[in-house]
Scaffold this motif. Structure first.
Motif, PDB file in Angstrom:
ATOM      1  N   UNK A  93       0.741  -1.267  -0.079  1.00  0.00           N
ATOM      2  CA  UNK A  93       0.055   0.101  -0.075  1.00  0.00           C
ATOM      3  C   UNK A  93       0.798   1.144  -0.056  1.00  0.00           C
ATOM      4  N   UNK A  94       0.449   2.492  -0.711  1.00  0.00           N
ATOM      5  CA  UNK A  94       1.179   3.650  -0.540  1.00  0.00           C
ATOM      6  C   UNK A  94       0.914   4.208   0.867  1.00  0.00           C
ATOM      7  N   UNK A  95       2.068   5.063   1.089  1.00  0.00           N
ATOM      8  CA  UNK A  95       2.183   5.808   2.197  1.00  0.00           C
ATOM      9  C   UNK A  95       0.619   6.388   2.427  1.00  0.00           C
ATOM     10  N   UNK A  96       0.180   6.431   3.692  1.00  0.00           N
ATOM     11  CA  UNK A  96      -1.189   6.974   3.839  1.00  0.00           C
ATOM     12  C   UNK A  96      -0.757   8.286   4.658  1.00  0.00           C
ATOM     13  N   UNK A  97      -1.064   9.299   4.076  1.00  0.00           N
ATOM     14  CA  UNK A  97      -0.808  10.645   4.486  1.00  0.00           C
ATOM     15  C   UNK A  97      -2.115  11.302   4.778  1.00  0.00           C
ATOM     16  N   UNK A  98      -2.322  11.548   6.163  1.00  0.00           N
ATOM     17  CA  UNK A  98      -3.593  12.138   7.047  1.00  0.00           C
ATOM     18  C   UNK A  98      -3.736  13.656   6.323  1.00  0.00           C
ATOM     19  N   UNK A  99      -2.696  14.480   6.110  1.00  0.00           N
ATOM     20  CA  UNK A  99      -3.121  15.816   5.680  1.00  0.00           C
ATOM     21  C   UNK A  99      -1.560  16.155   5.361  1.00  0.00           C
ATOM     22  N   UNK A 100      -1.285  17.269   4.499  1.00  0.00           N
ATOM     23  CA  UNK A 100      -0.002  18.136   4.206  1.00  0.00           C
ATOM     24  C   UNK A 100      -0.245  19.473   4.256  1.00  0.00           C
ATOM     25  N   UNK A 101       0.233  20.127   5.098  1.00  0.00           N
ATOM     26  CA  UNK A 101      -0.240  21.481   5.708  1.00  0.00           C
ATOM     27  C   UNK A 101       0.420  22.263   4.586  1.00  0.00           C
ATOM     28  N   UNK A 102       1.724  22.216   4.171  1.00  0.00           N
ATOM     29  CA  UNK A 102       2.191  23.130   2.923  1.00  0.00           C
ATOM     30  C   UNK A 102       1.028  23.045   1.805  1.00  0.00           C
ATOM     31  N   UNK A 103       0.888  21.765   1.375  1.00  0.00           N
ATOM     32  CA  UNK A 103      -0.045  21.644   0.386  1.00  0.00           C
ATOM     33  C   UNK A 103      -1.242  22.201   0.392  1.00  0.00           C
ATOM     34  N   UNK A 104      -1.872  22.069   1.543  1.00  0.00           N
ATOM     35  CA  UNK A 104      -3.183  22.512   1.791  1.00  0.00           C
ATOM     36  C   UNK A 104      -3.391  24.148   1.665  1.00  0.00           C
ATOM     37  N   UNK A 105      -2.165  24.747   2.320  1.00  0.00           N
ATOM     38  CA  UNK A 105      -1.953  26.064   2.052  1.00  0.00           C
ATOM     39  C   UNK A 105      -1.928  26.780   0.650  1.00  0.00           C
ATOM     40  N   UNK A 106      -0.963  25.863  -0.040  1.00  0.00           N
ATOM     41  CA  UNK A 106      -0.958  26.189  -1.580  1.00  0.00           C
ATOM     42  C   UNK A 106      -2.089  26.061  -2.549  1.00  0.00           C
TER      43      UNK A 106
END
Length: 303
Positions: A93-106
């Motif tokens: 399974x790929x890495x499960x990321x709950x959130x990515x703050x810099x990406x959300x800001x972008x």
């Protein structure tokens, strides 16, 4: 049979994207004048008014910006589909990321900046288009009525009046004036002097109408008990089609008119012709569609 490596897939996608951009750039450089105008109405021998170039520029700029955003978005989607697809022998399974703050800001900040940029250019151009600070050479009141137009030439103290085109489907190319599409000899004609500042006062007698001349790339609503104004300079002589752009009742499709941009001498001759017909003064907002200030009252039971 082995799947391609991610790096090779990325290189293939980048080459394909670069080729597509190059082809698009070449096509736009060789495109016809119609394409370069964003498929807006226009002529090769000059702009119709002093504002059409500004409107065309805003339109094309908006589409170019939207196309750039689309290409970037589509490119990222395709890259993710190709680079992160599930491979034949990959059962992890790929890495499960709950959130990515810099990406959300972008992806919050970038759309806000895009909207603000579009708002700035739209507000700049609309402010210039609707500017009334200049002194007009000619003032004209246009009155919309079900289902035609009255033109009060306020500066010359004369008026012209029209009746709706009852049989729009019967209009043929031979009815056009100087071969201008959408015009007809049976329609009322609004005359404007070329290269002179014209100020329109737009009113309605009954319901909401909209004064629209497609070649001018601008329209303005006509609202009962509210006066709107618009000012511009026609810069190209010719005859253009006009129409109502707001559904206003049964015969809305017949609410058509012509606009003739003519020399000052021809304009004066038309004003003199109206005066010779006795059409002096103004037609008021108290009239009905039949120009009757006291329409008959229909009592109950009458047809």
């Amino acid at each position: 049979m082995h799947s391609q490596s991610p790096s090779r897939t990325r290189r293939t996608i980048l080459r394909a994207t670069a080729s597509a951009v190059a082809v698009a750039a070449l096509a736009s450089g060789c495109a016809s004048e119609t394409v370069q105008r964003g498929f807006l109405p226009g002529y090769s021998d000059g702009e119709v008014t002093d504002q059409t170039a500004r409107i065309t520029s805003l339109w094309n700029g908006s589409w170019i910006a939207a196309l750039i955003v689309g290409i970037i978005t589509w490119g990222l989607i395709l890259w993710c589909v190709a680079a992160y697809r599930k491979r034949k022998d990959d059962h992890v399974l790929p890495v499960q990321t709950r959130y990515h703050l810099p990406l959300e800001i972008m992806y919050t900040a970038v759309p806000i900046v895009m909207v603000l940029v579009l708002f700035y250019y739209t507000d700049r151009d609309m402010t210039a288009i609707k500017d009334l600070s200049g002194e007009p050479d000619v003032e004209i009141q246009v009155i919309g009525k079900q289902w035609s137009w009255d033109f009060n030439y306020l500066t010359d103290d004369v008026y012209d009046t029209g009746q709706h085109e009852a049989n729009v489907g019967d209009l043929r190319s031979e009815d056009e004036i100087e071969g201008a599409p959408g015009t007809a000899t049976s329609l009322p004609t609004l005359y404007l002097p070329v290269n002179e500042v014209v100020r329109f006062t737009l009113d309605s007698r009954d319901v909401i109408h909209s004064f629209w001349v497609p070649a001018f790339l601008f329209k303005m609503d006509m609202i009962p008990e509210r006066t709107n104004e618009w000012q511009f300079t026609p810069t190209r002589e010719g005859v253009y089609a006009g129409k109502c752009a707001e559904l206003c009742g049964e015969h809305h499709s017949g609410m058509l008119f012509n606009v003739a941009v003519v020399s000052r001498a021809e304009y004066d001759a038309q004003m003199q012709e109206l005066e010779d017909k006795g059409q002096t003064g103004e037609l008021g907002l108290d009239l009905n569609r039949l120009q009757d200030p006291n329409p008959p009252v229909v009592t109950e039971g009458e047809n």
